[in-house]
Design a protein around this motif. Structure first.
Motif, PDB file in Angstrom:
ATOM      1  N   VAL A   1       3.068  11.933  -7.427  1.00 40.63           N
ATOM      2  CA  VAL A   1       2.188  10.995  -8.559  1.00 40.63           C
ATOM      3  C   VAL A   1       2.866   9.945  -9.041  1.00 40.63           C
ATOM      4  CG1 VAL A   1       0.736  11.339 -10.487  1.00 40.63           C
ATOM      5  CG2 VAL A   1       0.941  13.022  -8.822  1.00 40.63           C
ATOM      6  N   GLY A   2       2.430   8.767  -8.798  1.00 39.83           N
ATOM      7  CA  GLY A   2       2.978   7.594  -9.493  1.00 39.83           C
ATOM      8  C   GLY A   2       2.405   7.338 -10.770  1.00 39.83           C
ATOM      9  N   GLY A   3       3.132   6.430 -11.683  1.00 40.74           N
ATOM     10  CA  GLY A   3       2.687   5.952 -13.051  1.00 40.74           C
ATOM     11  C   GLY A   3       3.743   6.305 -14.026  1.00 40.74           C
TER      12      GLY A   3
ATOM     13  N   SER B   1      10.010   2.434  -2.232  1.00 50.18           N
ATOM     14  CA  SER B   1       9.211   1.679  -3.027  1.00 50.18           C
ATOM     15  C   SER B   1       8.413   2.508  -3.817  1.00 50.18           C
ATOM     16  CB  SER B   1       8.406   0.991  -2.226  1.00 50.18           C
ATOM     17  OG  SER B   1       7.242   1.820  -1.349  1.00 50.18           O
ATOM     18  N   TRP B   2       7.871   1.687  -5.171  1.00 53.04           N
ATOM     19  CA  TRP B   2       7.093   2.175  -6.004  1.00 53.04           C
ATOM     20  C   TRP B   2       5.775   2.994  -5.431  1.00 53.04           C
ATOM     21  CZ3 TRP B   2       9.709   2.628 -10.222  1.00 53.04           C
ATOM     22  CH2 TRP B   2      10.627   1.635 -10.413  1.00 53.04           C
ATOM     23  N   THR B   3       5.607   4.034  -6.059  1.00 51.74           N
ATOM     24  CA  THR B   3       4.211   4.581  -5.519  1.00 51.74           C
ATOM     25  C   THR B   3       3.026   4.338  -6.328  1.00 51.74           C
ATOM     26  OG1 THR B   3       5.528   6.789  -4.715  1.00 51.74           O
ATOM     27  CG2 THR B   3       3.125   7.120  -5.286  1.00 51.74           C
ATOM     28  N   VAL B   4       1.941   3.799  -5.597  1.00 51.22           N
ATOM     29  CA  VAL B   4       0.907   3.451  -6.264  1.00 51.22           C
ATOM     30  C   VAL B   4      -0.064   4.561  -6.197  1.00 51.22           C
ATOM     31  CG1 VAL B   4      -0.953   1.621  -6.577  1.00 51.22           C
ATOM     32  CG2 VAL B   4       1.449   1.057  -6.061  1.00 51.22           C
TER      33      VAL B   4
ATOM     34  N   LYS C   1      11.478  10.087  -6.990  1.00 50.10           N
ATOM     35  CA  LYS C   1      10.550  11.137  -6.576  1.00 50.10           C
ATOM     36  C   LYS C   1       9.988  10.892  -5.040  1.00 50.10           C
ATOM     37  CE  LYS C   1       6.956  10.483  -9.407  1.00 50.10           C
ATOM     38  NZ  LYS C   1       7.586   9.295 -10.216  1.00 50.10           N
ATOM     39  N   SER C   2       9.979   9.757  -4.761  1.00 48.39           N
ATOM     40  CA  SER C   2       9.450   9.548  -3.156  1.00 48.39           C
ATOM     41  C   SER C   2      10.758   9.894  -2.423  1.00 48.39           C
ATOM     42  CB  SER C   2       9.174   8.054  -2.943  1.00 48.39           C
ATOM     43  OG  SER C   2       8.018   7.770  -3.844  1.00 48.39           O
ATOM     44  N   SER C   3      11.933   9.553  -2.955  1.00 44.71           N
ATOM     45  CA  SER C   3      12.922   9.817  -2.096  1.00 44.71           C
ATOM     46  C   SER C   3      13.319  11.214  -1.910  1.00 44.71           C
ATOM     47  CB  SER C   3      14.490   9.176  -2.714  1.00 44.71           C
ATOM     48  OG  SER C   3      14.444   7.865  -2.759  1.00 44.71           O
ATOM     49  N   LEU C   4      12.977  11.884  -2.899  1.00 47.39           N
ATOM     50  CA  LEU C   4      13.285  13.636  -2.925  1.00 47.39           C
ATOM     51  C   LEU C   4      12.275  14.004  -1.960  1.00 47.39           C
ATOM     52  CD1 LEU C   4      14.181  16.093  -4.097  1.00 47.39           C
ATOM     53  CD2 LEU C   4      12.341  15.983  -5.805  1.00 47.39           C
TER      54      LEU C   4
END
Length: 220
Positions: free
Chosen positions: A67-69, A36-39, A19-22
């Motif tokens: 939205v992470g998790g 990196s992981w989204t918090v 998602k972050s890369s997108l």
């Protein structure tokens, strides 16, 4: 210059699907070098020209809320995450084409965002598939994006894409399949770019315009 009107689009999907890369690719037209992981939630902005090339053309801000998790999070985590779902105008559902479970979990992500995840075990029908009727009256524009297309072996690609096409059909949404490490998948004029633009136009129309084309009141 007057401030641009904005719309809020959630970007939902399992951790690790990209998602972050997108979002970085959509907003900056660049590959994210060290994801990196989204918090919690990360917000980025894309500038979009509504109805580009027509007399109705107007520029808007598209806020992309990553939205992470995990969709299987405890109730307390879901309750905390719910604050990100307020006043949403559209949803991009992201899944990893190499991970079937991430595709299946999009149903639960959507139900959670639409505040309808009241009984997760009750949304399954007997054959193990989600009941598409739950999304029949949904008025929020949806777009399904599959990532890591490059990692699917060529002999299996048709099988995987056929399966995900049914997924998009369940949500009454268009789908885009791509590799987030290659900007050419969203090159101007490509079918993917057209689908993306059409989705953002739909989000804007739902947010700011009545069906007869008249502008409606909106929050600042």
């Amino acid at each position: 210059m007057a401030a641009l009107d904005r719309v809020k689009v959630l970007v939902l999907g399992d951790s690790g699907v990209g998602k972050s890369s997108l979002v970085h690719l959509l907003c900056h037209n660049q590959v994210l070098g060290n994801p990196s992981w989204t918090v919690g939630c990360s917000v980025d902005v894309r500038i979009h020209d509504y109805k580009e090339g027509t007399p109705e053309e107007k520029t808007y801000y598209i806020e992309l809320w990553d939205v992470g998790g995990s969709v299987g999070s405890a109730t307390s985590v879901k309750s905390t995450r719910a604050v990100f779902y307020n006043l949403l105008n559209g949803i991009i559902l992201v899944h990893d084409l190499t991970n079937k479970k991430s595709s299946q979990n999009l149903y639960r992500w959507t139900l959670e965002a639409l505040n309808r995840d009241v009984a997760p075990t009750g949304v399954l029908v007997t054959n193990g598939d989600y009941d598409r009727e739950q999304f029949a009256d949904n008025q929020i524009p949806l777009l399904v994006i599959g990532t890591k297309l490059d990692q699917i072996p060529e002999p299996k690609r048709n099988e995987v894409l056929t399966r995900t096409a049914f997924l998009a059909e369940d949500f009454n949404a268009e789908e885009i399949n791509l590799d987030c490490t290659n900007p050419r998948y969203l090159a101007a004029g490509s079918s993917n770019a057209v689908k993306l633009s059409r989705f953002f136009d739909k989000v804007i129309e739902k947010r700011y315009f009545l069906r007869d084309g008249n502008q409606v009141c909106h929050f600042s």
